[in-house]
Scaffold this motif. Structure first.
Motif, PDB file in Angstrom:
ATOM      1  N   GLU A 131       0.903  -1.208   0.062  1.00 52.75           N
ATOM      2  CA  GLU A 131       0.116  -0.167  -0.185  1.00 52.75           C
ATOM      3  C   GLU A 131       0.779   1.183  -0.227  1.00 52.75           C
ATOM      4  O   GLU A 131      -0.157   2.746  -0.461  1.00 52.75           O
ATOM      5  CB  GLU A 131      -0.545  -0.138   1.433  1.00 52.75           C
ATOM      6  CG  GLU A 131      -1.475  -1.209   0.905  1.00 52.75           C
ATOM      7  CD  GLU A 131      -2.947  -0.570   0.120  1.00 52.75           C
ATOM      8  OE1 GLU A 131      -3.327   0.603  -0.033  1.00 52.75           O
ATOM      9  OE2 GLU A 131      -3.566  -1.755  -0.287  1.00 52.75           O
ATOM     10  N   GLY A 132       1.748   1.212  -0.404  1.00 53.25           N
ATOM     11  CA  GLY A 132       3.492   2.564   0.106  1.00 53.25           C
ATOM     12  C   GLY A 132       3.339   2.414   0.705  1.00 53.25           C
ATOM     13  O   GLY A 132       4.476   3.441   0.515  1.00 53.25           O
ATOM     14  N   MET A 133       3.054   1.657   2.134  1.00 58.24           N
ATOM     15  CA  MET A 133       3.615   2.400   3.756  1.00 58.24           C
ATOM     16  C   MET A 133       4.924   1.760   3.711  1.00 58.24           C
ATOM     17  O   MET A 133       4.759   0.525   3.917  1.00 58.24           O
ATOM     18  CB  MET A 133       2.470   2.083   4.465  1.00 58.24           C
ATOM     19  CG  MET A 133       1.268   3.254   3.837  1.00 58.24           C
ATOM     20  SD  MET A 133       1.666   4.657   4.146  1.00 58.24           S
ATOM     21  CE  MET A 133       0.515   5.938   3.746  1.00 58.24           C
ATOM     22  N   ILE A 134       5.608   1.780   5.281  1.00 59.65           N
ATOM     23  CA  ILE A 134       6.688   1.374   5.703  1.00 59.65           C
ATOM     24  C   ILE A 134       5.962   0.550   6.691  1.00 59.65           C
ATOM     25  O   ILE A 134       4.746   1.220   7.662  1.00 59.65           O
ATOM     26  CB  ILE A 134       7.587   2.065   6.386  1.00 59.65           C
ATOM     27  CG1 ILE A 134       8.555   2.832   5.729  1.00 59.65           C
ATOM     28  CG2 ILE A 134       8.645   1.495   7.303  1.00 59.65           C
ATOM     29  CD1 ILE A 134       9.047   3.841   6.157  1.00 59.65           C
ATOM     30  N   GLY A 135       5.790  -1.108   6.629  1.00 58.35           N
ATOM     31  CA  GLY A 135       5.444  -1.709   8.274  1.00 58.35           C
ATOM     32  C   GLY A 135       5.836  -1.437   9.146  1.00 58.35           C
ATOM     33  O   GLY A 135       6.826  -3.200   8.715  1.00 58.35           O
ATOM     34  N   MET A 136       5.756  -2.186  10.425  1.00 56.10           N
ATOM     35  CA  MET A 136       6.517  -3.269  11.399  1.00 56.10           C
ATOM     36  C   MET A 136       4.832  -3.761  12.283  1.00 56.10           C
ATOM     37  O   MET A 136       4.623  -3.045  12.149  1.00 56.10           O
ATOM     38  CB  MET A 136       7.153  -2.286  12.194  1.00 56.10           C
ATOM     39  CG  MET A 136       8.505  -1.429  11.710  1.00 56.10           C
ATOM     40  SD  MET A 136       9.453   0.206  13.050  1.00 56.10           S
ATOM     41  CE  MET A 136       9.619  -0.838  14.098  1.00 56.10           C
ATOM     42  N   GLY A 137       5.801  -5.331  12.550  1.00 56.50           N
ATOM     43  CA  GLY A 137       4.359  -6.288  12.718  1.00 56.50           C
ATOM     44  C   GLY A 137       5.018  -7.026  13.757  1.00 56.50           C
ATOM     45  O   GLY A 137       5.855  -6.942  14.264  1.00 56.50           O
ATOM     46  N   MET A 138       4.062  -6.800  15.585  1.00 52.22           N
ATOM     47  CA  MET A 138       4.541  -7.835  16.700  1.00 52.22           C
ATOM     48  C   MET A 138       3.596  -8.342  17.033  1.00 52.22           C
ATOM     49  O   MET A 138       2.379  -8.116  17.081  1.00 52.22           O
ATOM     50  CB  MET A 138       5.761  -6.378  17.126  1.00 52.22           C
ATOM     51  CG  MET A 138       5.378  -5.490  18.187  1.00 52.22           C
ATOM     52  SD  MET A 138       6.498  -4.191  18.622  1.00 52.22           S
ATOM     53  CE  MET A 138       6.965  -3.485  16.943  1.00 52.22           C
ATOM     54  N   THR A 139       3.802  -9.474  17.141  1.00 51.81           N
ATOM     55  CA  THR A 139       3.015 -10.151  18.260  1.00 51.81           C
ATOM     56  C   THR A 139       3.702 -11.488  19.207  1.00 51.81           C
ATOM     57  O   THR A 139       5.503 -10.910  19.384  1.00 51.81           O
ATOM     58  CB  THR A 139       2.588 -11.267  18.196  1.00 51.81           C
ATOM     59  OG1 THR A 139       1.205 -11.586  18.115  1.00 51.81           O
ATOM     60  CG2 THR A 139       2.727 -12.302  16.820  1.00 51.81           C
ATOM     61  N   ASN A 140       2.918 -11.583  20.833  1.00 48.44           N
ATOM     62  CA  ASN A 140       3.805 -12.650  21.388  1.00 48.44           C
ATOM     63  C   ASN A 140       2.972 -13.792  21.416  1.00 48.44           C
ATOM     64  O   ASN A 140       2.189 -13.948  20.508  1.00 48.44           O
ATOM     65  CB  ASN A 140       3.729 -11.994  22.734  1.00 48.44           C
ATOM     66  CG  ASN A 140       2.158 -11.054  23.548  1.00 48.44           C
ATOM     67  OD1 ASN A 140       1.319 -11.209  22.481  1.00 48.44           O
ATOM     68  ND2 ASN A 140       1.721 -11.536  25.001  1.00 48.44           N
ATOM     69  N   ALA A 141       3.309 -14.074  22.344  1.00 50.22           N
ATOM     70  CA  ALA A 141       3.251 -16.145  21.765  1.00 50.22           C
ATOM     71  C   ALA A 141       2.680 -16.740  23.657  1.00 50.22           C
ATOM     72  O   ALA A 141       3.935 -16.331  24.534  1.00 50.22           O
ATOM     73  CB  ALA A 141       4.153 -16.262  21.275  1.00 50.22           C
ATOM     74  N   SER A 142       2.810 -18.494  23.563  1.00 54.64           N
ATOM     75  CA  SER A 142       2.887 -19.170  24.720  1.00 54.64           C
ATOM     76  C   SER A 142       4.489 -18.949  24.950  1.00 54.64           C
ATOM     77  O   SER A 142       5.370 -19.048  24.137  1.00 54.64           O
ATOM     78  CB  SER A 142       2.301 -20.120  24.563  1.00 54.64           C
ATOM     79  OG  SER A 142       3.426 -20.834  23.059  1.00 54.64           O
ATOM     80  N   PRO A 143       4.505 -18.801  26.403  1.00 60.07           N
ATOM     81  CA  PRO A 143       5.928 -18.751  26.798  1.00 60.07           C
ATOM     82  C   PRO A 143       7.517 -19.418  27.144  1.00 60.07           C
ATOM     83  O   PRO A 143       6.541 -20.637  27.133  1.00 60.07           O
ATOM     84  CB  PRO A 143       5.515 -18.734  28.688  1.00 60.07           C
ATOM     85  CG  PRO A 143       4.713 -19.095  29.092  1.00 60.07           C
ATOM     86  CD  PRO A 143       3.202 -19.347  27.339  1.00 60.07           C
ATOM     87  N   ILE A 144       7.961 -19.138  26.455  1.00 58.79           N
ATOM     88  CA  ILE A 144       9.454 -20.671  26.214  1.00 58.79           C
ATOM     89  C   ILE A 144      10.666 -19.507  26.350  1.00 58.79           C
ATOM     90  O   ILE A 144      11.269 -20.217  26.139  1.00 58.79           O
ATOM     91  CB  ILE A 144       8.806 -20.812  24.554  1.00 58.79           C
ATOM     92  CG1 ILE A 144       9.333 -22.787  24.394  1.00 58.79           C
ATOM     93  CG2 ILE A 144       8.939 -20.019  23.502  1.00 58.79           C
ATOM     94  CD1 ILE A 144       9.240 -23.666  25.659  1.00 58.79           C
ATOM     95  N   VAL A 145      10.319 -18.746  26.601  1.00 61.20           N
ATOM     96  CA  VAL A 145      12.063 -18.357  26.679  1.00 61.20           C
ATOM     97  C   VAL A 145      12.039 -17.396  28.360  1.00 61.20           C
ATOM     98  O   VAL A 145      11.531 -16.536  28.373  1.00 61.20           O
ATOM     99  CB  VAL A 145      12.209 -16.721  25.763  1.00 61.20           C
ATOM    100  CG1 VAL A 145      13.352 -16.211  25.429  1.00 61.20           C
ATOM    101  CG2 VAL A 145      11.579 -17.331  24.636  1.00 61.20           C
ATOM    102  N   ALA A 146      13.706 -17.890  29.175  1.00 60.23           N
ATOM    103  CA  ALA A 146      13.891 -17.594  30.196  1.00 60.23           C
ATOM    104  C   ALA A 146      14.770 -16.487  29.894  1.00 60.23           C
ATOM    105  O   ALA A 146      15.676 -16.447  28.654  1.00 60.23           O
ATOM    106  CB  ALA A 146      14.000 -18.830  31.319  1.00 60.23           C
ATOM    107  N   PRO A 147      14.688 -15.495  30.911  1.00 62.14           N
ATOM    108  CA  PRO A 147      15.642 -14.277  31.005  1.00 62.14           C
ATOM    109  C   PRO A 147      17.055 -15.198  30.615  1.00 62.14           C
ATOM    110  O   PRO A 147      17.278 -15.961  31.444  1.00 62.14           O
ATOM    111  CB  PRO A 147      15.396 -13.547  32.194  1.00 62.14           C
ATOM    112  CG  PRO A 147      14.883 -13.922  32.667  1.00 62.14           C
ATOM    113  CD  PRO A 147      14.480 -16.026  32.521  1.00 62.14           C
TER     114      PRO A 147
END
Length: 325
Positions: A131-147
């Motif tokens: 559509e001629g635009m710069i797009g950034m997208g993000m989403t989260n998910a089920s927990p699987i990552v520890a610090p």
């Protein structure tokens, strides 16, 4: 392996979704996303998820007839309540208004809340770029990552995508990646195939590096670049849940479980009009030329070529036909 056209994959996927309780217009959007993923070899976000979609339609975990509600509470803010339905039709309902908001204001946010998993984020940001635009997208998910340095899983693979228009209705560059070394689907696929995983992808429940996918699923995936990837994962977490009304990763149940509460995930998109700068096009061209100086170097996404037809494993092809009736 059978070679199947994208049109046939899309047609059969739509039939399967309708057979299991999706409205035809909803099924059309989800089937389009499945075919697009298969066209670039993104098996994890293609037919790999179809059986899960169908079983969760039957159990009511995803609402196949949900009618997304779109609102624009501020000039640069578009919100979509997916009503616990699929993310693809919810995004489609909100995108035209979000593009208009970005054209008017130079930048706009599109927040999709209370949605099913969206699988490939690049599917959505590519639409923004076309559509001629710069797009950034993000989403989260089920927990699987520890610090880093920790054992308790806090966030998901938390992917983000970035797409840039080429000024002619196409995409100049695009990347779509998790904030972990690999996507969770690669671990689950390795487990199903009875294969080991490379060291560096995950740690076990005691925080020790592992090549066993089962131990990895009981432990934690590793953030890309350690603390750097962890920070990006937290950024995605706060925007995808806090700005959309979706749940935090800690409250997301296993995404492919046939029964249980709705995913209730959020997807956050930032839409930027490159026309607000007289220099963007020139800088894009300059950087692309610099990248192209080295043989074999490329801008992200340039190496992807859409396949049609595509090869499908016999078991997947049989399952598709069975689900489609």
């Amino acid at each position: 392996m059978p070679k199947v056209s994208l049109a046939e994959i899309e047609r059969l996927s739509a039939h399967a979704l309708i057979n299991h309780g999706a409205a035809p217009w909803v099924a059309a959007h989800v089937a389009d996303a499945i075919a697009k993923a298969e066209s670039v070899g993104n098996k994890i976000c293609g037919l790999y998820y179809l059986e899960s979609y169908c079983t969760q339609l039957k159990s009511g975990r995803v609402k196949g007839h949900a009618e997304p509600e779109v609102s624009r509470p501020r000039p640069g803010t578009v919100r979509v309540d997916a009503q616990f339905g699929f993310a693809q039709p919810a995004f489609a309902k909100g995108l035209p208004l979000a593009i208009s908001a970005a054209q008017e204001n130079g930048v706009a946010m599109l927040a999709v809340g209370h949605a099913h998993t969206c699988t490939s984020l690049g599917y959505f940001t590519e639409q923004i770029a076309r559509e001629g635009m710069i797009g950034m997208g993000m989403t989260n998910a089920s927990p699987i990552v520890a610090p880093p340095g920790g054992k308790r899983r806090v966030i998901g693979t938390n992917p983000f995508a970035f797409s840039v228009p080429d000024g002619a209705g196409g995409v100049a560059m695009q990347f779509d990646q998790s904030t972990t070394t690999v996507a969770l689907g690669k671990i689950t696929m390795a487990k199903a195939a009875g294969e080991s995983i490379p060291e560096g992808w995950a740690v076990d429940a005691e925080g020790r590096p592992t090549t066993d996918p089962e131990a990895a699923l009981a432990g934690s995936l590793v953030s890309t670049g350690g603390y750097k990837g962890w920070g990006l994962g937290l950024m995605v977490e706060l925007l995808a849940s806090g700005m959309t009304g979706g749940v935090a990763s800690q409250d997301v149940k296993p995404l492919k479980a046939p029964e249980g509460p709705p995913h209730d995930l959020g997807q956050f998109y930032l839409i930027i009009d490159p026309g607000t700068s007289d220099d963007f096009g020139a800088r894009l061209e300059q950087v692309a030329r610099a990248v192209a100086q080295d043989e074999g170097a490329r801008m992200p996404g340039q190496g992807k070529r859409k396949m049609d037809p595509v090869e499908i494993e016999e078991t997947v092809w049989n399952q598709l036909n069975q689900l489609a009736g």
